[in-house]
Write a protein that holds these residues in place. Structure first.
Motif, PDB file in Angstrom:
ATOM      1  N   LYS A  75       3.088   2.365   2.326  1.00 27.78           N
ATOM      2  CA  LYS A  75       3.424   2.814   3.535  1.00 27.78           C
ATOM      3  C   LYS A  75       4.622   2.614   3.715  1.00 27.78           C
ATOM      4  O   LYS A  75       5.318   1.398   3.323  1.00 27.78           O
ATOM      5  N   LYS A  76       5.809   3.353   4.146  1.00 27.03           N
ATOM      6  CA  LYS A  76       7.183   3.294   4.400  1.00 27.03           C
ATOM      7  C   LYS A  76       7.359   2.501   5.717  1.00 27.03           C
ATOM      8  O   LYS A  76       6.860   2.693   6.862  1.00 27.03           O
ATOM      9  N   GLY A  81       7.068  -4.104   2.436  1.00 26.11           N
ATOM     10  CA  GLY A  81       6.305  -2.900   2.377  1.00 26.11           C
ATOM     11  C   GLY A  81       5.190  -3.305   3.461  1.00 26.11           C
ATOM     12  O   GLY A  81       5.334  -4.744   3.950  1.00 26.11           O
ATOM     13  N   TYR A  82       4.036  -2.631   3.300  1.00 28.03           N
ATOM     14  CA  TYR A  82       2.857  -3.074   4.243  1.00 28.03           C
ATOM     15  C   TYR A  82       1.689  -3.369   3.123  1.00 28.03           C
ATOM     16  O   TYR A  82       1.604  -2.753   2.210  1.00 28.03           O
ATOM     17  N   LYS A 104       4.449   0.314  -4.907  1.00 31.51           N
ATOM     18  CA  LYS A 104       3.873   0.358  -3.823  1.00 31.51           C
ATOM     19  C   LYS A 104       4.636  -0.274  -2.541  1.00 31.51           C
ATOM     20  O   LYS A 104       4.148  -0.251  -1.474  1.00 31.51           O
ATOM     21  N   ASP A 130      -2.836  -4.250   3.031  1.00 29.40           N
ATOM     22  CA  ASP A 130      -3.863  -4.029   3.502  1.00 29.40           C
ATOM     23  C   ASP A 130      -4.494  -5.240   3.937  1.00 29.40           C
ATOM     24  O   ASP A 130      -5.313  -5.571   4.464  1.00 29.40           O
ATOM     25  N   SER A 176       7.886  -0.513  -0.084  1.00 30.43           N
ATOM     26  CA  SER A 176       8.559   0.614   0.795  1.00 30.43           C
ATOM     27  C   SER A 176      10.100   0.607   0.669  1.00 30.43           C
ATOM     28  O   SER A 176      10.961   1.397   0.249  1.00 30.43           O
ATOM     29  N   ASN A 228       0.671  -1.108   0.175  1.00 36.79           N
ATOM     30  CA  ASN A 228       0.068   0.104   0.063  1.00 36.79           C
ATOM     31  C   ASN A 228       0.780   1.276  -0.004  1.00 36.79           C
ATOM     32  O   ASN A 228       0.341   2.352   0.046  1.00 36.79           O
TER      33      ASN A 228
END
Ligand code: FMN
Length: 170
Positions: free
Chosen positions: A4-5, A148-149, A72, A151, A74, A2
């Motif tokens: 997000k770092k 990364g992250y 997407k 969802d 990180s 998504n």
């Protein structure tokens, strides 16, 4: 993923974990190139594909896929088996040690709630990548780890029953 770092500090913790992989004769053959901005590597990777592919084989779709597949994520970590100065240790063992180091990263990432994906797609296994990364002939690029992250929580599946992969004696 998504976008997000992940804090750089956590990436460093994962690399510390990697460093505790088993190693024959302490050659410690793992070597990691970390991209804190995945887009940097993805554009270099896409250009490498363009430069190393004949006009007749080049596919714009593949180029775009390579260019955008880290959008997407990180961080990216390129995992390399770097041959040391002990050629008597078989390459198989150095590859195995490096794969263990990679698995330490993946397990550590999961424990921190970080999603991961190990890829050998695009030019990753092509000799041109080795050259681009200034590696020696005997070194091996083991893959690119996308971190990364996410969802969504993906549940894995196994197709072959464990009983078919184990011979238990006694
Ligand atoms: C060495 C190695 C290279 C891989 N390369 C790719 C790849 O290039 N493309 C791909 O879709 N999956 C690739 N995979 C598989 C994914 O990393 C991942 O393991 C797979 O999607 C299943 O994930 P799961 O076991 O967490 O469900 C590779 C796996 C390994 C071990």
């Amino acid at each position: 993923m998504n976008g997000k770092k992940i804090p750089n500090e956590q990436i460093k913790q994962l690399l510390e974990l990697a460093d505790w992989a088993p190693t024959h004769a302490n050659t410690e053959p793992w070597y990691f190139i970390v991209y804190a901005e995945p887009k940097t590597f993805c554009s270099e990777h896409a250009e490498l594909y363009r430069d190393s592919t004949s006009a007749e084989d080049f596919m714009q779709f593949n180029y775009e896929k390579i260019l955008h597949n880290g959008d997407k994520a990180s961080h990216l970590i390129i995992a390399v088996m770097k041959r040391g100065h002990l050629p008597k240790i078989p390459a198989l063992e150095e590859i195995a040690a490096t794969a263990c180091a990679v698995q330490n990263i993946l397990l550590g990432a999961t424990a921190l709630g970080i999603a991961s994906f190990w890829s050998t797609g695009g030019m990753v296994l092509n000799p041109a990548m080795k050259q681009f990364l200034n590696l020696n002939e005997e070194d091996i690029v083991m893959g690119v780890l996308y971190l990364g992250y996410s969802d969504s929580v993906l549940s894995g599946e196994r197709i072959i029953p464990i009983s078919e992969k184990v011979k238990w004696i006694g």
